[in-house]
Write a protein that holds these residues in place. Sequence first.
Motif: not given
Length: 129
Positions: A16-22, A53-57, A59-68, A84-87
Amino acid sequence: MILSANKNNAIAYYKTAFEGNPRQAVADYVGEEYIQHNPIVAGGKSGFIEYFERMQAEYPNKSIEFKRCIIEDDLVALHTHQVWHNADQTVDEYVTMDFFRFDELGKIVEHWDSIQLIPKISANSNKMY
């Protein structure tokens, strides 16, 4: 049952936090206190919210995959792969390990983490996750 709930809550909180709603993540999953051990994130709930919130602004196109996910007593450990997709159109990949301590109500009250940039060249063919 509590361990399974803590696992699900740790994943939901981070996602939830990583996808932009901390703010929602904190409202749903954090207890009365929140102790932060990451030195680049300010303490308390507001420090967590500000960081994500700063991370979302930035790196809006970042993604996460839970491995373990590993659970022991009141602790949950998450092992993730993040992209993380950089500017400048480059992409950085990270492997992270996050540890959460839960209170008796099933709320997160403490956090530790470690994040490492995945190198472009490795001395072996094993993945870091």
